[in-house]
Design a protein around this motif. Structure first.
Motif, mmCIF file in Angstrom:
data_model
loop_
_atom_site.group_PDB
_atom_site.id
_atom_site.type_symbol
_atom_site.label_atom_id
_atom_site.label_comp_id
_atom_site.label_asym_id
_atom_site.label_seq_id
_atom_site.Cartn_x
_atom_site.Cartn_y
_atom_site.Cartn_z
ATOM 1 N N GLY A 60 0.801 -1.226 0.000
ATOM 2 C CA GLY A 60 0.000 0.000 0.000
ATOM 3 C C GLY A 60 0.831 1.273 0.000
ATOM 4 O O GLY A 60 0.298 2.376 0.138
ATOM 5 N N ALA A 61 2.151 1.161 -0.175
ATOM 6 C CA ALA A 61 3.005 2.370 -0.172
ATOM 7 C C ALA A 61 2.756 3.218 -1.416
ATOM 8 O O ALA A 61 3.044 4.413 -1.425
ATOM 9 N N GLY A 62 2.241 2.599 -2.477
ATOM 10 C CA GLY A 62 1.956 3.354 -3.702
ATOM 11 C C GLY A 62 2.858 2.972 -4.868
ATOM 12 O O GLY A 62 3.012 3.754 -5.812
ATOM 13 N N LYS A 63 3.426 1.771 -4.848
ATOM 14 C CA LYS A 63 4.375 1.341 -5.892
ATOM 15 C C LYS A 63 3.695 1.245 -7.263
ATOM 16 O O LYS A 63 4.196 1.752 -8.256
ATOM 17 N N THR A 64 2.542 0.573 -7.308
ATOM 18 C CA THR A 64 1.872 0.368 -8.597
ATOM 19 C C THR A 64 1.423 1.701 -9.196
ATOM 20 O O THR A 64 1.625 1.950 -10.388
ATOM 21 N N VAL A 65 0.857 2.568 -8.351
ATOM 22 C CA VAL A 65 0.381 3.867 -8.842
ATOM 23 C C VAL A 65 1.566 4.687 -9.356
ATOM 24 O O VAL A 65 1.519 5.254 -10.455
ATOM 25 N N PHE B 293 -8.368 3.689 -7.764
ATOM 26 C CA PHE B 293 -6.954 3.327 -7.673
ATOM 27 C C PHE B 293 -6.826 1.880 -8.124
ATOM 28 O O PHE B 293 -7.774 1.109 -7.990
ATOM 29 N N THR C 64 -1.483 -5.433 -5.732
ATOM 30 C CA THR C 64 -0.727 -6.393 -6.558
ATOM 31 C C THR C 64 -0.800 -7.781 -5.905
ATOM 32 O O THR C 64 -0.527 -7.899 -4.711
ATOM 33 N N GLY D 29 3.959 -5.709 -2.209
ATOM 34 C CA GLY D 29 4.544 -5.298 -0.928
ATOM 35 C C GLY D 29 4.519 -6.427 0.093
ATOM 36 O O GLY D 29 5.471 -6.603 0.853
ATOM 37 N N LYS E 63 2.175 9.863 -1.804
ATOM 38 C CA LYS E 63 0.923 10.447 -1.323
ATOM 39 C C LYS E 63 1.182 11.804 -0.647
ATOM 40 O O LYS E 63 0.531 12.175 0.324
ATOM 41 N N ASP F 162 0.524 14.513 -1.688
ATOM 42 C CA ASP F 162 -0.641 15.406 -1.854
ATOM 43 C C ASP F 162 -1.436 15.495 -0.558
ATOM 44 O O ASP F 162 -2.171 16.450 -0.326
ATOM 45 N N VAL G 248 0.160 11.561 -6.779
ATOM 46 C CA VAL G 248 -0.535 11.336 -8.043
ATOM 47 C C VAL G 248 -1.932 11.947 -8.010
ATOM 48 O O VAL G 248 -2.423 12.485 -8.999
ATOM 49 N N GLN H 211 -10.345 4.500 -0.728
ATOM 50 C CA GLN H 211 -10.011 5.830 -1.239
ATOM 51 C C GLN H 211 -10.306 5.897 -2.731
ATOM 52 O O GLN H 211 -10.002 4.957 -3.460
#
Ligand code: GTP
Ligand code: MG
Ligand code: ZN
Length: 302
Positions: free
Chosen positions: A67-72, A113, A117, A149, A224, A226, A264, A279
């Protein structure tokens, strides 16, 4: 009446199986028509693709907790850079290299989102691409997988449970380590501990001061951001204040590292989903996506 003809013996086809095709990641032998390596489950397409190139690709890993945001991040990065006409650009090698960008952008364009993975290595997306940068005279070949992850956490806690991750990190020229800034901003310490674990794992893999991880480029990206604006103002200061353990390890163990912030989504909302609150991105406003990658590309050896 049957005329004289030459009929190939079917048994001759077995001869093709006598020659083993080596996996590009672990080097293990496989049948010439295998789709995945039977030892580490990396796609054999990487090996077929790499044999058509004269130069050896650089391996670059994108690491971070679940959930760290690797794929995004990786999906957005490959999409942005593959549309550039000048400066830093990416050209995909092989149709399989476009899947990650395609699925990530399809989700974001539906205001969703991408899904988590899966943990099975045969379901991960791999990107093999050519990278063109103004800072380098020649283009680079690069291979970047999108690991899960959870699988990464498992490999770090129980080494050899995911040989593909270990083999890949052994061959990596540099890494991008993603850290969830939104969770850090909320005062959670988990991200600090997890990132320290990744660094320890890398230094145990190869702690050589010249050729090992202490001298390879390590790029930390606060994702993240943002949702955590101070991170954009000064990522180094944010690291010192919110990840003191990690900052200390970097000073002691690494020679080439840098902290960046990226985001993103422009704004997010929450909606009830299967696993609780989910989210949803209200708008897509990528910031700080290319900068960490540009730094890493600059640092990679020729
Ligand atoms: N606000 C905001 N949220 C984000 C951003 N990137 C990711 N997220 C949130 O983080 C979640 C996880 O993102 P992923 O990219 O799937 O994370 P991952 O590291 O690939 O996770 P695994 O696949 O489980 O390893 C998403 O579902 C979003 O809720 C971002 O840039 N901004
Ligand atoms: Mg993912
Ligand atoms: Zn293999």
């Amino acid at each position: 009446m049957i005329r004289d003809t030459v009929l190939p013996l079917d048994s001759l086809r077995l001869a093709q199986y006598a020659v083993q095709a080596p996996c590009y990641i672990c080097g293990g032998g496989n049948n010439y028509d295998a789709e995945m390596c039977r030892h580490c489950q990396a796609p054999m397409a990487l090996a077929h693709q790499a044999t058509t190139q004269k130069v050896h690709p650089h391996m670059v890993a994108v690491l971070g907790s679940a959930g760290a945001g690797k794929t995004v991040y990786l999906g957005m990065l490959t999409d942005m850079l593959s549309r550039q006409h000048e400066g830093l650009q990416i050209l995909a090698r092989g149709a399989f290299s476009i899947s990650l960008q395609q699925s990530t952008m399809a989700s974001l364009s539906r205001c969703e989102f991408p899904a988590k993975t899966p943990n099975e290595p045969d379901r991960w997306n791999w990107v093999h691409c050519q990278v063109l940068a103004q800072t380098r005279r020649k283009s680079l070949e690069m291979i970047m997988p999108d690991f899960s992850g959870e699988a990464l956490i498992h490999e770090i806690d129980t080494p050899y449970s995911y040989p593909v991750i270990r083999e890949f990190l052994n061959k990596c020229a540099g890494v991008l380590i993603l850290v969830d800034a939104a969770r850090l901003g909320d005062g959670e310490q988990e991200q600090d501990f997890f990132t320290m674990k990744i660094l320890s794992y890398l230094c145990e893999l190869d702690g050589d001061k010249r050729k090992g991880w202490p001298n390879k480029p390590v790029c930390f990206v606060f994702t993240k951001a943002d949702q955590c604006e101070p991170c954009f103002d000064d990522a180094m200061l944010f690291a010192k204040e919110h990840t003191p353990g990690l900052w200390q390890q970097c000073q002691e163990r690494l020679r080439r590292f840098h902290f960046f912030a990226s985001g993103v989504a422009g704004a997010v909302a929450y909606q009830p989903g299967l696993g609780g609150r989910m989210q949803v991105p209200l708008r897509i406003e990528p910031r700080g996506i290319a900068e960490p990658f540009a730094w890493l590309v600059e640092q990679l050896p020729a």
